[in-house]
Write an enzyme that holds these catalytic residues in place. Structure first.
Site, PDB file in Angstrom:
ATOM      1  N   GLY A  94      17.156   5.029 -55.626  1.00 15.18           N
ATOM      2  CA  GLY A  94      17.519   3.619 -55.603  1.00 15.18           C
ATOM      3  C   GLY A  94      16.389   2.694 -55.165  1.00 15.18           C
ATOM      4  O   GLY A  94      16.643   1.522 -54.877  1.00 15.18           O
ATOM      5  N   HIS A 101      10.083   0.323 -47.514  1.00 16.00           N
ATOM      6  CA  HIS A 101      10.898  -0.638 -46.792  1.00 16.00           C
ATOM      7  C   HIS A 101      12.139   0.046 -46.253  1.00 16.00           C
ATOM      8  O   HIS A 101      12.651   0.996 -46.829  1.00 16.00           O
ATOM      9  CB  HIS A 101      11.269  -1.855 -47.645  1.00 16.00           C
ATOM     10  CG  HIS A 101      11.970  -1.546 -48.927  1.00 16.00           C
ATOM     11  ND1 HIS A 101      11.345  -1.011 -50.034  1.00 16.00           N
ATOM     12  CD2 HIS A 101      13.262  -1.721 -49.288  1.00 16.00           C
ATOM     13  CE1 HIS A 101      12.212  -0.878 -51.022  1.00 16.00           C
ATOM     14  NE2 HIS A 101      13.389  -1.302 -50.581  1.00 16.00           N
TER      15      HIS A 101
END
Length: 115
Positions: A94, A101
């Site tokens: 994903g 991050h």
């Protein structure tokens, strides 16, 4: 990296809703929040993903997970009831932006399994 949107956010070339900054990282509100609290914590240094982390990045990752995320969780009011930290890696994981991050999500009950 010149064409990386998160590098541009870290360099303040693109505006964001910044909630934290220090010499190594920035944190900002996600544009498409999946929870009442949804903040992205990114290193200023471009690292593509968890798989691209090197030995020299141990201090950076420790700083994010030990110092920054707990501090933000407390400041954003989600530490006491709980929150989720996610680092998506690769297409099937994903990851939509190829810059490491961490999603800090809270303010609602998280379900399992995610997806």
């Amino acid at each position: 990296m010149a064409d990386c949107i998160f590098c541009k956010i870290a360099a303040k070339e693109i505006p964001s809703s910044l909630v934290y900054e220090d010499e190594q990282v920035v944190a900002f509100k996600d544009l498409e929040p999946q929870a009442p609290v949804h903040v992205l914590v990114i290193p200023k240094k471009h690292v593509e993903s968890v798989l691209a982390l090197a030995e020299e990045d141990k201090g950076l990752v420790s700083h994010i997970l030990v110092d920054v995320i707990p501090k933000l969780a407390k400041e954003l009011g989600v530490a006491e009831r709980g929150f989720r930290v996610v680092a998506n890696t690769g297409e099937e994981g994903g990851q939509s932006v190829k810059h490491l991050h961490f999603h800090l999500l809270g303010g609602r009950s998280m379900q399992w399994p995610p997806g």
